[in-house]
Design a protein around this motif. Structure first.
Motif, PDB file in Angstrom:
ATOM      1  N   ILE A   1      10.207  71.652  28.122  1.00  0.00           N
ATOM      2  CA  ILE A   1      10.456  70.347  27.813  1.00  0.00           C
ATOM      3  C   ILE A   1      11.735  70.155  28.759  1.00  0.00           C
ATOM      4  O   ILE A   1      12.871  70.265  28.605  1.00  0.00           O
TER       5      ILE A   1
ATOM      6  N   VAL B   1       6.790  69.577  29.903  1.00  0.00           N
ATOM      7  CA  VAL B   1       6.567  67.919  29.577  1.00  0.00           C
ATOM      8  C   VAL B   1       8.086  67.427  30.059  1.00  0.00           C
ATOM      9  O   VAL B   1       8.985  68.026  30.019  1.00  0.00           O
TER      10      VAL B   1
ATOM     11  N   ILE C   1       4.153  65.087  21.548  1.00  0.00           N
ATOM     12  CA  ILE C   1       4.152  66.501  22.306  1.00  0.00           C
ATOM     13  C   ILE C   1       3.022  67.163  21.896  1.00  0.00           C
ATOM     14  O   ILE C   1       1.956  67.768  22.855  1.00  0.00           O
TER      15      ILE C   1
ATOM     16  N   TYR D   1       6.964  59.820  30.895  1.00  0.00           N
ATOM     17  CA  TYR D   1       6.432  60.685  29.738  1.00  0.00           C
ATOM     18  C   TYR D   1       5.348  61.262  29.909  1.00  0.00           C
ATOM     19  O   TYR D   1       4.474  60.524  29.902  1.00  0.00           O
ATOM     20  N   ARG D   2       5.145  62.376  30.291  1.00  0.00           N
ATOM     21  CA  ARG D   2       3.832  63.314  30.453  1.00  0.00           C
ATOM     22  C   ARG D   2       3.885  64.708  30.455  1.00  0.00           C
ATOM     23  O   ARG D   2       5.189  65.310  30.560  1.00  0.00           O
ATOM     24  N   LEU D   3       2.709  65.264  30.516  1.00  0.00           N
ATOM     25  CA  LEU D   3       2.658  66.845  30.064  1.00  0.00           C
ATOM     26  C   LEU D   3       1.822  67.219  31.446  1.00  0.00           C
ATOM     27  O   LEU D   3       0.855  66.543  31.916  1.00  0.00           O
TER      28      LEU D   3
END
Length: 326
Positions: A7, A91, A104, A159-161
């Motif tokens: 993260i 992330v 998440i 905001y992304r994975l």
């Protein structure tokens, strides 16, 4: 052993919000049935953020601090985090808690279920943002999609994975001043999305004033589309056509004896042509500036310290990918 999840959190003068972030993020991360690390990238903070991070590090073994030697900017700090993150999934999350960390687990589940390389966090409710910000953001995303053909997610920020394959692809890109919210969709990797309500900033002040937003917009447009250059060409052609029409009108008026001694039309014509020329020069200057920065091959950031490995000297620090490939 590398963790399954990293993260990455860019931090710049966030001493007030960091304890709140840890109080919400750590229970979420600990509840995941996986190994993880939290990479906090201190982007040259001038407040007490480094002290707060060191205190958190003593109590949170999964926390990792990467400190940059100077403030490099939000996108550069995220890039530094991506370059040092070890997880199979990564992330990216801002520290201000406007994007809830509780999403998440859903992102990770979507990636595993659909085999997606990217899972976007899409803001389904932006009522906490001002009307101007909401309208300007939507108009800007649509403009980028029209100009560049990039299928960027509307109402999706940073905001992304991402899968390890996606992160490796980003790290290998040679470009400077990258805007990740458009770089990632441009890769075209399989993706999914989750929605959430965007909250108000938990503490502190926004680090994206209007001037930085304009700079980000210019980097986005010039980095992903040559349409402005084509627009400059068309404006030049239209200006030339207008000048020819004005010349023809003047010759006809002179031949028929209907010339006027006024100066208004002359001033308007000169001002109009001059405005078009200056606009075209400005657009060309933006692209020339990007090429100049790329040819200089200066790294966009320098890492000073990594809590995993200790202090980093300039000679030992690996160069960002864009500098290695320039």
């Amino acid at each position: 052993m590398s963790p399954e999840l990293s993260i990455v959190i860019p931090v710049y003068n966030e001493e007030d919000v960091l304890p709140l972030l840890a109080a919400r993020l750590r229970p979420v991360a600990d509840a995941l049935d996986t190994t993880y690390e939290v990479v906090a990238v201190d982007d040259g903070s001038s407040d007490g953020s480094p002290v707060v991070l060191q205190r958190m590090l003593r109590e949170w073994p999964q926390l990792r601090i990467v400190r940059l030697r100077a403030n490099a900017g939000h996108q550069a700090a995220i890039s530094a985090g991506l370059a040092t993150a070890r997880g199979g999934y990564v992330v990216t999350l801002d520290a201000d808690l406007q994007d809830p960390p509780e999403v998440i687990p859903e992102m990770l589940a979507q990636a595993r279920l659909h085999g997606a390389d990217v899972v976007y966090g899409v803001r389904s409710d932006r009522s906490t943002d001002s009307v101007f910000k909401r309208l300007s953001a939507r108009a800007f995303y649509r403009l980028i999609r029209v100009l560049s053909g990039t299928r960027a997610q509307v109402d999706a920020g940073d905001y992304r994975l991402m899968s390890r394959a996606t992160v490796d692809a980003i790290n290998a890109l040679p470009e400077h001043h990258r805007v990740l919210r458009f770089v990632v969709p441009a890769l075209g990797f399989p993706s999914a999305s989750v929605t959430y309500r965007r909250d108000e900033r938990a503490a502190g002040k926004s680090k994206y004033p209007l001037a930085k937003m304009i700079r980000l917009s210019l980097d986005s447009v010039t980095g992903f589309s040559t349409a402005p250059l084509r627009a400059a060409t068309w404006l030049g052609l239209l200006g030339g056509a207008a000048a020819l029409l004005l010349l023809a009108y003047a010759l006809v008026a002179s031949a028929s004896g209907h010339t006027l001694p006024g100066w208004t039309s002359t001033v308007v014509a000169v001002a109009g042509v001059g405005a078009v020329q200056l606009l075209c020069l400005g657009i060309l200057g933006e692209y020339v500036g990007r090429m100049y920065a790329h040819l200089q091959a200066r790294p966009t950031y320098f890492v000073a310290y990594d809590s995993l490995t200790g202090p980093v000297t300039p000679a030992d620090a690996p160069l960002p990918a864009e500098s290695r490939r320039a």
